[in-house]
Design an enzyme around this catalytic site. Structure first.
Site, PDB file in Angstrom:
ATOM      1  N   LYS A 138       0.926  -1.497  -0.014  1.00 38.47           N
ATOM      2  CA  LYS A 138       0.034  -0.119  -0.036  1.00 38.47           C
ATOM      3  C   LYS A 138       0.789   1.126  -0.069  1.00 38.47           C
ATOM      4  O   LYS A 138       1.806   1.105   0.629  1.00 38.47           O
ATOM      5  CB  LYS A 138      -0.754   0.072   1.298  1.00 38.47           C
ATOM      6  CG  LYS A 138      -1.788  -1.053   1.179  1.00 38.47           C
ATOM      7  CD  LYS A 138      -2.768  -1.058   2.450  1.00 38.47           C
ATOM      8  CE  LYS A 138      -3.720  -2.199   2.442  1.00 38.47           C
ATOM      9  NZ  LYS A 138      -4.480  -2.014   3.792  1.00 38.47           N
ATOM     10  N   HIS A 141       0.360   6.915   2.936  1.00 38.08           N
ATOM     11  CA  HIS A 141      -0.757   8.123   2.799  1.00 38.08           C
ATOM     12  C   HIS A 141      -0.703   8.953   4.103  1.00 38.08           C
ATOM     13  O   HIS A 141       0.263   8.654   5.099  1.00 38.08           O
ATOM     14  CB  HIS A 141      -2.136   7.430   2.704  1.00 38.08           C
ATOM     15  CG  HIS A 141      -2.564   6.620   3.921  1.00 38.08           C
ATOM     16  ND1 HIS A 141      -2.867   7.077   5.126  1.00 38.08           N
ATOM     17  CD2 HIS A 141      -2.976   5.347   4.050  1.00 38.08           C
ATOM     18  CE1 HIS A 141      -3.333   6.308   5.873  1.00 38.08           C
ATOM     19  NE2 HIS A 141      -3.387   5.112   5.395  1.00 38.08           N
ATOM     20  N   HIS A 144      -0.505   7.791   7.619  1.00 39.67           N
ATOM     21  CA  HIS A 144       0.825   7.237   8.202  1.00 39.67           C
ATOM     22  C   HIS A 144       1.642   8.195   8.738  1.00 39.67           C
ATOM     23  O   HIS A 144       2.540   8.076   9.706  1.00 39.67           O
ATOM     24  CB  HIS A 144       1.630   6.382   7.218  1.00 39.67           C
ATOM     25  CG  HIS A 144       0.873   5.121   6.544  1.00 39.67           C
ATOM     26  ND1 HIS A 144       0.693   4.952   5.310  1.00 39.67           N
ATOM     27  CD2 HIS A 144       0.321   4.318   7.198  1.00 39.67           C
ATOM     28  CE1 HIS A 144       0.059   3.777   5.016  1.00 39.67           C
ATOM     29  NE2 HIS A 144      -0.292   3.422   6.267  1.00 39.67           N
TER      30      HIS A 144
END
Length: 591
Positions: A138, A141, A144
């Site tokens: 992933k 983003h 985080h």
């Protein structure tokens, strides 16, 4: 050097109360600088003296405060003692205040505050901090970023206070989510797209398979089967998993380097997958693991032993769970690193998980679990990776770059020159300018997003994230760079001042009084593991420095006055830089 003044006040309190002066050191506070100036520099709460048994209980609080204040002596350091509302106020000799503070900041600028007696009990030992910890496959983003900034701050603070710090990035690289992703890639994935746009393609697959799984039971079954294959070390499933992990870790390392964050260890759930059986065996031998009617293996967490509360460690199909691997990871870390304390930094949605984790470890007999802490923070609202509604870090950086270019195009020549010279790069290096501007936007997030309690949720807003005005990290950088510029212009003049008499004006005294609080702020930050106290302190220091810079000119002043003011500004610059580094901000010297 705040400890020097606390010690002098503590000596007087010890004489009056008949106790050791060490009892009073942590009870004495610096009076915060405010618009309504107080003549006092230090104070002690009589209520706290009562709570600590330093004075006898009984009687009216205000009368007791006045009586204690009347017994205090005045001397060369403590010029005045008075009774406030429930507090005893101490006014210090401002010449000695300036001399002692600036003397230490000149001789030991990098350790000012951190060697205070207030912080002695926090020094030494080994701290392990687990933070950031995104899931592989992933993209990184904006959500985080909160864990990354907070964890980096905690690690920096612990190191500054004398701890040996181990920084661990515990990647989410195992579990049912990979069953879902693996099954999804086998259905929708493309190795060609994985080579050209790896994380973009994996994200597309993840979103698509989640949508399919919501309405198709066969997709959920395929995901469970893929994860079972992983748990059983099936070659094809493992090869795909390794490919996903390698792609993601390489991308994450690039982002961390850009943000100025480093880790000592990149670990992950997969690393501890093979240790889970040992955990289950120990729990079984201790009689703690029970099998339910559904075939799951659980640990009873209820006080009454009636299974009213329990944690599931093994699914009915025999596969492990996140908490199983976390128990294994904690035990492994204790054995490998011998930490004195371990700090987990995640969002508040995992609060129950860590309560269960610590309970299980304590039930197993590991008393060191008492020194394990979960630092929870609010969620970043408006993002959902399963539906694709997510704001990626690189998107924010690109938006910041775009806005910077637009500002430069629309600015007048004078404004454009300012925008470019705001950055410590070659004026013609536009791309570097834009990248640095992007980083400044995230420095801003450190200072604006974390001025309040960490548990508060944060609503992602483009305008708020990219705002460059107000009390932001950009303001801190500007203040630091401006002070550096001032000191460079007067580099031929010494910044050590023997005569501090020019520093008794209200502006200089306000700065000195604020510096007196630095060790208390570090203590608050360490006790609460929150950056807001340090952020607010540095913002206030920057405002005080800006006012002093306007009203206390160096150029045109006599040699003695100029030297004293340069000494003061040099001290502010040192403390500002030290505090910024703890927050994870690298101070710049030119803007």
């Amino acid at each position: 050097m705040a400890c020097f003044f606390r010690r002098r006040v503590a000596l007087q309190l010890a004489e009056v109360c008949g106790l050791s002066e060490d009892v009073f050191i942590p009870l004495i506070s610096a009076v915060p600088v405010s618009k309504k100036q107080s003549a006092a520099d230090l104070c002690v709460s009589v209520k706290r003296l009562l709570q600590n048994g330093a004075v006898a209980a009984g009687g009216d609080l205000q009368s007791k405060t006045q009586a204690l204040a009347n017994q205090m002596k005045r001397d060369a350091v403590v010029e005045e003692v008075s009774a406030g509302r429930g507090v005893i106020l101490f006014r210090l000799n401002k010449l000695i205040l300036a001399q002692k503070l600036l003397e230490q900041l000149r001789s030991e600028p990098d350790v000012f505050g951190v060697k205070s007696e207030l912080l002695h009990h926090l020094q030494g030992g080994r701290t392990l901090v687990e933070f950031s910890s995104p899931n592989i496959a992933k993209k990184f983003h904006a959500g985080h970023l909160r864990s990354t900034i907070i964890g980096n701050f905690i690690a920096n603070l612990k190191k500054a206070l004398g701890k040996e710090v181990i920084r661990v990035n515990y990647l989410g690289d195992w579990g049912m989510q990979f069953g879902l992703l693996g099954a999804g890639f086998e259905r929708f994935g493309s190795q060609e797209k994985l080579r050209t746009q790896p994380l973009e393609h994996l994200f597309e697959v993840y979103v698509q398979v989640n949508r399919e799984a919501e309405r198709d039971e066969s997709v959920r079954s395929a995901a469970a089967e893929f994860f079972r294959r992983l748990e059983q070390n099936e070659d094809q499933a493992l090869a795909l998993w390794r490919q996903f992990r390698e792609i993601t870790v390489d991308e994450y390392k690039r982002i961390y380097q850009r943000l100025g964050v480093h880790f000592d260890h990149y670990s992950g759930e997969a690393f501890h997958h093979h240790q889970t059986q040992n955990v289950l065996d120990v729990l079984m031998s201790q009689g703690l693991l029970k099998t339910t009617e559904k075939g799951t293996a659980v640990v009873d967490l209820s006080e009454a032993g009636d299974m009213s509360s329990y944690a599931t460690l093994v699914r009915s199909d025999g596969t492990s769970l996140y908490i199983t691997r976390d128990v294994a990871a904690a035990l492994d870390r204790k054995q490998r690193f011998g930490f004195d304390e371990m700090i987990y930094v995640t969002d508040k949605s995992q609060t129950v998980h860590f309560q269960q984790l610590f309970h299980i470890l304590q039930t197993m007999g590991h008393q060191w679990t008492e020194r394990c802490v979960h630092v929870a923070f609010g969620l970043v609202q408006g993002m959902s990776t399963r539906r694709g509604e997510v704001v990626f870090l690189e998107d924010v950086l690109e938006e910041a770059r775009s806005r910077m270019l637009n500002n430069m195009r629309q600015s007048s020549s004078e404004r454009k020159y300012f925008l470019i010279t705001l950055l410590p790069v070659d004026i013609g290096d536009v791309q570097t300018v834009i990248v640095f501007y992007s980083v400044l936007m995230f420095i801003k997030c450190v200072c604006q997003d974390f001025r309040g309690p960490l548990m508060s949720d944060y609503k992602f807003d483009w305008d708020k994230v990219l705002q460059a005005h107000g009390d932001t990290g950009v303001f801190l950088q500007y203040t630091h760079a401006r002070l550096c510029s001032l000191l460079r212009r007067h580099a031929s003049e010494t910044h050590s001042c023997c005569d501090v008499s020019p520093l008794v004006d209200s502006r200089s005294v306000s700065v000195l009084q604020h510096l007196l609080r630095y060790d208390e702020v570090l203590l608050q930050s360490a006790n609460e593991l929150q950056p807001r106290h340090l952020v607010i302190f540095l913002m206030t220091l920057s405002h005080l420095a800006a006012s002093a810079h306007r009203e206390l000119p160096v150029k045109g002043s006599s040699a003695a006055v100029a030297q004293a003011r340069l000494c003061l500004f040099s001290a502010v610059r040192s403390v500002l830089a030290n505090g910024m580094r703890i927050l994870g901000i690298t101070p710049v010297e030119k803007m």
